[in-house]
Design a protein around this motif. Structure first.
Motif, mmCIF file in Angstrom:
data_model
loop_
_atom_site.group_PDB
_atom_site.id
_atom_site.type_symbol
_atom_site.label_atom_id
_atom_site.label_comp_id
_atom_site.label_asym_id
_atom_site.label_seq_id
_atom_site.Cartn_x
_atom_site.Cartn_y
_atom_site.Cartn_z
ATOM 1 N N ALA A 15 44.259 30.399 37.586
ATOM 2 C CA ALA A 15 45.616 30.037 38.013
ATOM 3 C C ALA A 15 46.507 29.442 36.911
ATOM 4 C CB ALA A 15 45.553 29.082 39.207
ATOM 5 N N PRO A 16 45.996 28.580 36.029
ATOM 6 C CA PRO A 16 46.892 28.049 34.988
ATOM 7 C C PRO A 16 47.215 29.091 33.924
ATOM 8 C CG PRO A 16 44.969 26.637 35.296
ATOM 9 C CD PRO A 16 44.678 27.932 35.963
ATOM 10 N N SER A 17 46.716 30.320 34.107
ATOM 11 C CA SER A 17 46.965 31.410 33.186
ATOM 12 C C SER A 17 46.563 31.071 31.747
ATOM 13 C CB SER A 17 48.454 31.788 33.238
ATOM 14 O OG SER A 17 48.605 33.089 32.756
ATOM 15 N N PRO A 18 45.299 30.754 31.531
ATOM 16 C CA PRO A 18 44.846 30.455 30.174
ATOM 17 C C PRO A 18 44.848 31.739 29.334
ATOM 18 C CG PRO A 18 42.979 30.604 31.646
ATOM 19 C CD PRO A 18 44.195 30.753 32.500
ATOM 20 N N LYS A 19 45.012 31.595 28.032
ATOM 21 C CA LYS A 19 45.002 32.788 27.166
ATOM 22 C C LYS A 19 43.576 33.278 26.962
ATOM 23 C CE LYS A 19 49.296 32.646 24.697
ATOM 24 N NZ LYS A 19 49.837 31.284 24.519
ATOM 25 N N ILE A 20 42.639 32.317 26.975
ATOM 26 C CA ILE A 20 41.239 32.685 26.738
ATOM 27 C C ILE A 20 40.380 32.150 27.877
ATOM 28 C CG2 ILE A 20 39.255 32.373 25.215
ATOM 29 C CD1 ILE A 20 41.153 32.053 22.912
ATOM 30 N N LEU A 21 39.489 33.009 28.360
ATOM 31 C CA LEU A 21 38.564 32.600 29.407
ATOM 32 C C LEU A 21 37.152 32.578 28.875
ATOM 33 C CD1 LEU A 21 40.668 33.891 31.848
ATOM 34 C CD2 LEU A 21 38.619 33.058 32.959
ATOM 35 N N LEU A 22 36.478 31.456 29.044
ATOM 36 C CA LEU A 22 35.084 31.343 28.652
ATOM 37 C C LEU A 22 34.275 31.289 29.937
ATOM 38 C CD1 LEU A 22 35.627 28.528 25.993
ATOM 39 C CD2 LEU A 22 35.582 31.001 25.611
ATOM 40 N N MET A 23 33.335 32.214 30.081
ATOM 41 C CA MET A 23 32.592 32.289 31.338
ATOM 42 C C MET A 23 31.100 32.251 31.040
ATOM 43 S SD MET A 23 34.978 35.160 33.191
ATOM 44 C CE MET A 23 34.893 34.503 34.822
ATOM 45 N N ASP A 24 30.442 31.232 31.575
ATOM 46 C CA ASP A 24 29.017 31.045 31.293
ATOM 47 C C ASP A 24 28.193 31.436 32.522
ATOM 48 O OD1 ASP A 24 26.616 30.381 30.243
ATOM 49 O OD2 ASP A 24 26.940 28.209 30.238
ATOM 50 N N GLU A 25 27.688 32.660 32.501
ATOM 51 C CA GLU A 25 26.909 33.199 33.625
ATOM 52 C C GLU A 25 27.539 32.860 34.964
ATOM 53 O OE1 GLU A 25 22.722 32.874 33.329
ATOM 54 O OE2 GLU A 25 22.750 32.443 31.199
ATOM 55 N N PRO A 26 28.815 33.170 35.147
ATOM 56 C CA PRO A 26 29.506 32.667 36.346
ATOM 57 C C PRO A 26 28.985 33.273 37.641
ATOM 58 C CG PRO A 26 30.885 34.253 35.188
ATOM 59 C CD PRO A 26 29.693 34.001 34.309
ATOM 60 N N PHE A 27 28.325 34.415 37.557
ATOM 61 C CA PHE A 27 27.916 35.082 38.808
ATOM 62 C C PHE A 27 26.402 35.130 38.959
ATOM 63 C CE2 PHE A 27 31.904 37.569 37.606
ATOM 64 C CZ PHE A 27 32.729 36.625 38.186
ATOM 65 N N SER A 28 25.687 34.391 38.112
ATOM 66 C CA SER A 28 24.230 34.564 38.083
ATOM 67 C C SER A 28 23.554 34.077 39.363
ATOM 68 C CB SER A 28 23.641 33.845 36.871
ATOM 69 O OG SER A 28 23.961 32.476 36.929
ATOM 70 N N ALA A 29 24.226 33.168 40.090
ATOM 71 C CA ALA A 29 23.578 32.636 41.289
ATOM 72 C C ALA A 29 23.910 33.454 42.538
ATOM 73 C CB ALA A 29 23.993 31.178 41.500
ATOM 74 N N LEU A 30 24.635 34.564 42.365
ATOM 75 C CA LEU A 30 25.095 35.307 43.544
ATOM 76 C C LEU A 30 24.219 36.520 43.815
ATOM 77 C CD1 LEU A 30 28.906 35.258 42.713
ATOM 78 C CD2 LEU A 30 27.586 33.625 44.061
ATOM 79 N N ASP A 31 24.250 36.981 45.060
ATOM 80 C CA ASP A 31 23.514 38.193 45.387
ATOM 81 C C ASP A 31 24.226 39.406 44.786
ATOM 82 O OD1 ASP A 31 25.188 39.649 47.683
ATOM 83 O OD2 ASP A 31 25.308 37.468 47.956
ATOM 84 N N ALA A 32 23.502 40.505 44.672
ATOM 85 C CA ALA A 32 24.001 41.672 43.931
ATOM 86 C C ALA A 32 25.329 42.195 44.474
ATOM 87 C CB ALA A 32 22.953 42.775 43.944
ATOM 88 N N GLN A 33 25.481 42.239 45.799
ATOM 89 C CA GLN A 33 26.709 42.791 46.388
ATOM 90 C C GLN A 33 27.902 41.891 46.095
ATOM 91 O OE1 GLN A 33 23.781 42.567 48.186
ATOM 92 N NE2 GLN A 33 23.343 44.741 47.890
ATOM 93 N N THR A 34 27.715 40.594 46.293
ATOM 94 C CA THR A 34 28.804 39.663 46.026
ATOM 95 C C THR A 34 29.182 39.713 44.547
ATOM 96 O OG1 THR A 34 27.825 38.254 47.694
ATOM 97 C CG2 THR A 34 29.523 37.277 46.339
ATOM 98 N N ARG A 35 28.165 39.803 43.685
ATOM 99 C CA ARG A 35 28.421 39.840 42.259
ATOM 100 C C ARG A 35 29.266 41.060 41.900
ATOM 101 N NH1 ARG A 35 23.283 40.316 38.905
ATOM 102 N NH2 ARG A 35 22.670 39.035 40.662
ATOM 103 N N GLU A 36 28.895 42.200 42.504
ATOM 104 C CA GLU A 36 29.626 43.427 42.190
ATOM 105 C C GLU A 36 31.089 43.317 42.619
ATOM 106 O OE1 GLU A 36 28.809 47.819 42.950
ATOM 107 O OE2 GLU A 36 26.854 46.842 43.124
ATOM 108 N N SER A 37 31.318 42.750 43.802
ATOM 109 C CA SER A 37 32.707 42.674 44.257
ATOM 110 C C SER A 37 33.489 41.674 43.404
ATOM 111 C CB SER A 37 32.782 42.333 45.745
ATOM 112 O OG SER A 37 32.472 40.986 45.955
ATOM 113 N N LEU A 38 32.804 40.636 42.914
ATOM 114 C CA LEU A 38 33.490 39.695 42.026
ATOM 115 C C LEU A 38 33.764 40.326 40.661
ATOM 116 C CD1 LEU A 38 31.911 36.324 43.037
ATOM 117 C CD2 LEU A 38 34.323 36.750 42.775
ATOM 118 N N HIS A 39 32.850 41.195 40.206
ATOM 119 C CA HIS A 39 33.105 41.958 38.969
ATOM 120 C C HIS A 39 34.404 42.726 39.092
ATOM 121 C CE1 HIS A 39 28.637 42.170 37.588
ATOM 122 N NE2 HIS A 39 29.226 41.029 37.296
#
Lengths: 262, 272
Positions: A162-186
């Motif tokens: 939301a704050p519209s950062p220029k750079i996004l750092l993401m550290d395994e953000p979806f690793s705790a999710l099930d495969a379907q949820t992860r795919e839709s978040l991808h």
């Protein structure tokens, strides 16, 4: 493989740069090199993925970019500034959502805007937009404890975005999710990324995730960058097509071999 | 998939209240049942004569004694005095304790210096101070309030400090990367994080405030439930001691329930 380094280069197409960085940690069994002479560039608008086994230095590299670690040696610049100075332009998303349990989904998304000094009406409207974007419009007034893990991670994504950062750092953000949820978040992540053309550094140990999302993959091993791969596939990408693709399979197996050989 | 999960969640919520009311009624009935069973057991023990007649009284005797002091103007002034002192001590001690506790939580260096003394002071039997407070303030409300304050202030101090310290590690990292200001860190992260722990302290604190006041009254006071207990005990009117103790238990339950209500009202659906 090592990118050419032109000192004081401004932001000529480069969003962030780590040059010859050594990162040493003191442990009870002596100093450990988290990063051992690592150089990398994040190009503007690029989706860069760092893969590696745990302890290989990928998260350390991310934390160096966020200014959470100070490099023992070497130089780090983010948007042509020291990392800490660049923080207002940075978004950092963790494996765990780090939502504030005393705030509703909407107020959590507002949080990033609030501390950056957005006016109340503006941040309320922006937060609603981003909550809508991640498909949680109806859950604006729910508290984190009333959301599923996938929904919470969506709120975290909206908050980071939301704050519209220029750079996004993401550290395994979806690793705790099930495969379907992860795919839709991808899908949502790539859609948002394609619309805003932000620069993303995404850490994962999931090779399929890496290949589906990235423009470029850096393979970390023992604190060094072992190899770089360009991922040539057109977007939008489909996980099923990608996993069936010959080139993708070759890349997958090559990375896998790199990670497992000693 | 998300939509499905969401709608079932909403349905669950809409369906819950009536179900919850049913469960609550059942639980209440069970709790009343336990109370009746306790009274019956009490009556049986009394009739069996296994307890010395000197201290044994039947539920009926205690009840009639209660009715007598409730109607002859003995109970109400004492009740008022005790509750007043309890509330005043609780409010003062909570305010001071929370402020000091937050201060200690924010400034670990200061805490390091003071901690051994705070722990040592907190370990002293406060009842030993009661005579000191009575000499200082006279046989008055102030003496009761002082004793209760000296107990409760530590509870709130410890809980507020712990609350400030136990901010989730991920949240700490997140706000670090956001370059959050000190003021925002305090108002938007530390203080709300500490609220559940402070409330746990408040719920304990109100009960300990009551206990502190009654202790002080038993030692020396002109009016109060503790003073009644001491008087009845001195004249072997054990039915009076028991009646007042039950009154105290009811007050404690009401205060506790009141705090729980306040907590639910203030924290709402935050549901931690």
């Amino acid at each position: 493989m090592a990118p050419s380094i032109s000192p004081a280069a401004g932001t000529d197409g480069v969003a962030a740069r780590i040059s010859d960085v050594v990162m040493e940690f003191q442990t009870t069994s002596g100093p450990v090199r988290g990063l051992d002479d690592v150089s990398l560039e994040l190009r503007e608008g690029e989706f860069l993925v760092l893969v590696g086994r745990s302890g290989s230095g990928k998260t350390t590299a991310l934390n160096v970019l966020a200014g959470l670690h100070t490099a023992t040696m070497g130089e780090v610049s983010v948007l042509a500034q020291p990392p800490v100075a660049a923080r207002p332009q940075l978004g950092y998303m963790f494996a765990r959502d780090a939502l504030l349990p005393w705030r509703t989904a909407l107020k959590n998304v507002e949080f990033g805007l609030e501390v950056r000094g957005f006016a109340k009406s503006e941040r309320r409207a922006l937060a609603r937009d981003y909550l809508d974007l991640v498909g949680l419009k109806r859950f604006a007034d729910n508290y984190p404890s009333q959301l599923s893990q996938g929904q919470r991670q969506r709120v975290a994504l909206a908050r980071t975005w939301a704050p519209s950062p220029k750079i996004l750092l993401m550290d395994e953000p979806f690793s705790a999710l099930d495969a379907q949820t992860r795919e839709s978040l991808h899908e949502e992540l790539v859609r948002m990324w394609a619309a805003d053309k932000k620069s993303v550094v995404f850490v994962t140990h999931d090779l399929n995730e890496a290949i589906t999302l990235s423009d470029r993959i850096l393979v970390f091993k023992d604190g060094k960058i072992a190899k770089e791969f360009s991922i040539p596939f057109a977007r939008p990408r489909d996980l099923v097509d990608i996993t069936a693709d010959r080139t993708a399979r070759d890349i997958y197996h090559e990375i896998r071999q790199l990670l497992y050989q000693h | 998939m998300v939509a499905a999960a969401g709608s079932s969640g909403l349905k669950g919520k809409a369906g819950r209240p009536s179900h919850r009311n049913g469960a609550r009624l059942k639980r209440l009935a069970g709790q009343i049942g336990v109370g009746i069973a306790f009274l019956a057991l009490w009556q049986l023990v009394y009739m069996s004569g296994v307890v010395k007649p000197l201290i044994s009284r039947s539920p009926g005797q205690v009840f009639w004694f209660f009715v007598q002091i409730a109607t002859d103007g003995t109970l109400l002034p004492a009740l008022y005095s005790t509750v007043e002192a309890t509330v005043v001590a609780f409010v003062l001690a909570s305010f001071v304790g929370v402020v000091i506790g937050i201060g200690l939580g924010l400034f670990p260096k200061v805490e390091e210096l003071l901690d051994p003394y705070i722990s040592a002071f907190n370990a002293m039997p406060r009842i030993a101070f009661a005579p000191v407070f009575i000499l200082l303030f006279g046989v008055s409300q102030a003496a009761k309030i002082a004793l209760a304050f000296s107990v409760v202030v530590f509870i709130l101090m410890v809980n507020a400090r712990a609350g400030i310290r136990t901010v989730d590690r991920d949240i700490r990292l997140m706000v670090t990367v956001m370059n959050i200001s000190k003021r925002d860190m305090f108002m938007k992260i530390l203080l709300p994080s500490a609220v559940p722990s402070i409330f746990a302290g408040l719920r304990l604190g109100i009960i300990y405030s009551l206990l502190g006041v009654v202790t002080s009254e038993i030692l020396a006071s002109r009016v109060g439930l503790g003073q009644l207990i001491a008087g009845y005990a001195g004249t072997f009117q054990l039915e009076g001691v028991y009646a007042v103790c039950i009154v105290l238990a009811v007050i404690a339950s009401l205060l506790n329930a009141g705090m729980a209500l306040l907590e639910r009202y203030l924290l709402g659906a935050r549901a931690l």
